[in-house]
Scaffold this active site. Sequence first.
Site, PDB file in Angstrom:
ATOM      1  N   GLY A  10      54.511  34.566  30.731  1.00 32.99           N
ATOM      2  CA  GLY A  10      54.472  35.624  31.731  1.00 32.99           C
ATOM      3  C   GLY A  10      55.434  35.311  32.855  1.00 32.99           C
ATOM      4  N   GLY A  11      56.257  36.274  33.184  1.00 33.44           N
ATOM      5  CA  GLY A  11      57.299  36.054  34.195  1.00 33.44           C
ATOM      6  C   GLY A  11      57.110  36.930  35.412  1.00 33.44           C
ATOM      7  CG  LEU A  13      55.009  38.150  42.368  1.00 37.40           C
ATOM      8  CD1 LEU A  13      54.105  38.748  43.427  1.00 37.40           C
ATOM      9  CD2 LEU A  13      56.252  37.575  43.007  1.00 37.40           C
ATOM     10  CB  ALA A  14      51.136  34.126  38.608  1.00 36.80           C
ATOM     11  N   GLY A  15      53.838  33.548  37.195  1.00 35.59           N
ATOM     12  CA  GLY A  15      54.595  32.767  36.213  1.00 35.59           C
ATOM     13  C   GLY A  15      55.865  32.191  36.802  1.00 35.59           C
ATOM     14  CB  SER A 254      51.215  51.468  48.681  1.00 40.87           C
ATOM     15  OG  SER A 254      50.781  50.467  49.561  1.00 40.87           O
ATOM     16  NE  ARG A 301      43.754  48.242  47.313  1.00 42.36           N
ATOM     17  CZ  ARG A 301      44.774  47.536  46.881  1.00 42.36           C
ATOM     18  NH1 ARG A 301      44.670  46.829  45.768  1.00 42.36           N
ATOM     19  NH2 ARG A 301      45.911  47.526  47.556  1.00 42.36           N
ATOM     20  NE  ARG A 438      44.263  42.912  43.776  1.00 41.96           N
ATOM     21  CZ  ARG A 438      45.079  43.721  44.439  1.00 41.96           C
ATOM     22  NH1 ARG A 438      45.407  43.466  45.696  1.00 41.96           N
ATOM     23  NH2 ARG A 438      45.549  44.816  43.864  1.00 41.96           N
ATOM     24  CG  LEU A 444      51.934  41.113  46.149  1.00 41.46           C
ATOM     25  CD1 LEU A 444      52.963  41.694  47.114  1.00 41.46           C
ATOM     26  CD2 LEU A 444      52.463  41.174  44.733  1.00 41.46           C
TER      27      LEU A 444
END
Lengths: 655, 289, 282
Positions: A10-11, A13-15, A254, A301, A438, A444
């Site tokens: 996985g590429g 943000l985390a990856g 958003s 939310r 969340r 992020l």
Amino acid sequence: MAEQRVIVVGGGLAGLAASVRIAEAGLPVDLFSMVPVKRSHSVCAQGGINACNEVARQQGYSEYEHFDETIYGGDFLADQHPVLEMANWAPNIIDLLDRMGVPFNRTAEGYRDLRLFGGSLFKRTHFAGATTGQQLLYALDEQTRRYESEGKVKKYEFWEFLWPVTQGEGDEKRCVGIVAQDMRTMQIRAFRAAAVVMATGGNGLIFGKSTNSVICTGGAASRCYQEGAWYGNPEMIQVHPTAIPGADKLRLMSESARGEGGRVWVPRKKGDTRRPTDIPEAERYYFLEERYPAYGNIVPRDIATREIFDICVNEGMGVDGQNQVYLDLTHRDPEYLTRKLGGILDIYEKFVGVDPRFTPMKIFPAVHYSMGGLWTDYTPGDYMPDVPKPAHKSGAPVPVDNKMGHGLTIGAPNNMMSNIKGLYAFGEVNFAYHGANRLGANALLSCIFDGLCNGVSVVNFVRDSGTPGVDGLDQSIYDRVVRQEQEKHDRLVNSARSATGDEAYNPYRIAKELGDEMTAASTVVKTGERLERALAKVAELRDRYAKVELCDAASWTNQSLSFARATGDMLILAEAMLKAGLLRKESRGAHYRKDFPERDDENFFKTSIARFNPQTQQSDIEFVPVRAPLVLPRARTYGKADTKAGKPQPAAAHA
Amino acid sequence: MNERQGFLDRHHFLLRRLHSLTGILPIGVFLIAHLTTNSSLAWGKYGLRAEGHGVPLVDGGVMYFNKEVAWINTQVPHLLLIEITLWASILFHSVLGVYYATTGRSNTARYPFQDNWRYTLQRISGYIGVAFIFYHVATLRWGWTFLVPGGTQWSHEFSASTLIAALQGSTGGWTPVGLAVSIAYFLGVSLLVFHFANGLWTAAITWGLTISQQAQRRWGVVCSAVGVGLMLAAWSALGAVFVGDYEAARAVEVRMLKDKYGEDHLNEVLEKQVPPHAAESQASVLSTD
Amino acid sequence: MSGAYAHEYNAETRRANRQRAKPGRSIILKIKRCDGPGKPSRWESFKVPVEPGSNVISCLKYIASHPVTTDGKRTTPVVWDSGCLEEVCGACTMVINGRVRQSCSCLIDEYAPDEGDTLTLEPMSKFPVIRDLWVDRERMFHALRRVKAWVPIDGTYNLGPGPKESPEHQQMRYALSECMTCGCCLEACPQYLQESDPEKWDTSFIGAAAINQVRLFNEHKTGKRLKADRLEALMGPGGITDCGNAQNCVKVCPKGIPLTESIAAVGRSTTVHAFTRFFKGR
């Protein structure tokens, strides 16, 4: 001994954060992604990233309060130590991103600008226009490219993760690599690694249309799950209150639109056909502001979603009699809006054809984020109060300062490691941070925090924990999984050759029925009866899936094969979501059971853990206590006004 | 990149910038001077000041033009050096330009934007311009009369009349081949003027003088003005040649020569200068005078 | 055939089309297909029912589950690249009615408002086709490596905030930073040609996207440190000097990035750099 390698799947943000951190520590990284990493779903994140900052701090805000808000926002379902560590790291993460060149919006004096976001009364959200996720992803993509050109990161783009390769059984089970497939040549092969980081994001596609990208099937997580990784809180799915309805997907509008002053309303008169701009102020029902005077439009939310749902489905007050309400920014200066929100306003204009600077937007909730994910472990840090603390008051002395290491023991090898040794879960696929709901602009943060903080844990696991290397392992361990996947692949390809043409076995049809069923049964409002029906439906779909038929027998770039394969994995994960939802007989955060409308801490102040049973091919659900020694649960009201007290809660989900 | 890469690759930037530069200096500057001079065929009467009083417009143009040309050919120092520099620059600009142009593929059919059309036209005008300049210089400067319809030899003593003969196709007026040559001149000159004006505009981007869109737009207006001005100059010169009459122009030129050298030396000059084909008309010119 | 598409779909036309479009109609999707590298391409047409809000993606999804051509022939689902479906990832770029753009933001009502209208889909022509509408844009990412499009930070440890920046400067950088590497600017560029041999990528025209990135990183206080490297990379063959100023790039950029301004700005930097290098030495 040959060099130990780490695989990151996985590429997003985390990856990427993990890849950068691990490569920086000197371990070579193989980075797998179904898409060029720069096109990962993180680009869709719009609003911003939360962190305590100097301005908020001088107004009484603190990292601790950020932590407290996150726990409260998640309705006390999150494991608390990791959240504390994340909140304490947040300001440093912003600084780092700033150094990487992220064009954060600026104040007149040149400091980073801040905006208001859901779940907080302080401005603590940093942002780059309205495409913050894109900008953060690009910054990490650039740093990854830097390591790539130095040979420290090797990218496998357009490679699909098929299965983890494991060795051993029970507690000793260890991940020693993966099997992956080149989506162009269809070559299937095994890759060895001393540790594997899953950073594969969410699973919105299980719900058919969502705000997620087309790659967010949850397939990778499901494959780990089927191989024995536990799945935490599968029933916790966030439905974002404001999305633009669309034919192919529901595009996110958003939360920052509300953070920048956007007001949600419907006409007071049912069936009012006047244009929104013609309806005078007095005849507009700003229901969030009236029902939640303290937070108004920036309630978390899950609450906003349920209220919008209530207005449309129960009260029948939706705009034009349809499931939609107004999100209104027209009272703000158009130029200000362009500067702060240009990106998302353009999306609305492009896809709806109306300029939201001058006409209120029409929006409705949509599936957005999975709080649940692969279950992960950690070693708590040095902060351990004698008794959990009550609610934190802004400005009051904090129980613990913002130093690193209070929440997690930095670098402990088991931080964010699944129950399978050497298999880590970072980012959205990790269940750790967000509990039952969340907070906006925390996603992020959790992704990058996982990569940066817990990337070190991966390095330590590989280097110092005495785990043996993988180069000595027998090739047959890998060949077995390659064979398993090759057989699965061949079976699917052959199904196209012997197809009966019966629609019932079309993978797209099966996926669509799954999406419709999941959206109806397991999103905003759930009931036991409906969930049971959905379970029956999923069982039927699984039976049909056993005879799935492809339309494409190509042995080159067979896209429908990839989709059909993921559909099977989605069905299994869906079952876990429904089952856990059925068994959680309470309402908590995003999980709202009409038949059990109250939170039940006595029985369900617990994490649900799903385990895949290879014998029955079903999910077994167990409830274990939340690891919550820091903050005491309290009622989660967000200062709701009494006007609605005692009023019946939203009715059954729409058909 | 390895060290074995060729000369062109190693000096890629320099060559590209020199290509851009030569288009303006010396070629563009010369073009301005050249077209201004030529346009005096149309407005020369007014340039003559007091001398032009009572002279017909056409004759005035011939007189002024002839004077200018004579001055250039007899008074400008280092003329050959200037010419060689110019020719070398044109050769350099042409060869590289043609090569560069082949590295692109025009796509105006799919992207019919005005800027894109200019991109395409810049290349077309370059190709045609190269051919045109070669023909123009070869015939009128180097005296390759076999390429001139009617075989007219241009000379600076008879600059206007021989020009008229060369473009109209004969000393006796229009011929079909002359018409073709004239059309080629019209197209060639017009395209070159466009090429220069547009090149001036793109050069400002290439060198980084105009960065903002506003600056590019403003500079575009300036370049358009330069283009329109040069186009008017070019067309007026050609117009004067197209409506001009060989005999009439020659009469003016002979009169000027007479004034300059006196009757006695005139014949010497004529013998040396007169193109062979014009020889039979020589007598008549002298006799009418 | 491209001439047929020469008309512009300006905002007015699109709005008028959207208002005229009738729900429940069908349109024809004419798709240029290719089974793989080196295979011949062919055209196939599909009849697709559309609703308000339908876009090219929803049509392709329909074809994926109903792969039957207008001749009634059963065929394979069309292969295409897609991701976010909201025009921020750049994946679904293709040539629609002769013009390059993202397919997700291509609303059917705006482009084919009448019953039986045809929409033509082709893969981008400047990149090698993998299959059908899916092309390989690796060369674009290679270009980002070629120009060192990153800020050379010291590492990921806590070293305090980045440089302060005026809001105006941030707005300028943000505009440049929105590039999603979709390739529209390259597809429309007459100087950018397909090059399937990676050996030649470093000497073939790099195109507007990467030049814009050079400007972006040279505008950052820390990013500047690699300015000379980036400029040098753009001064060789296939660098910025190969730009022909057709300026199609800026007109087809879905993000409205001022690409031509970036080209001019980097042009200036290279000019200055060349002089400095000549007189100062390296």
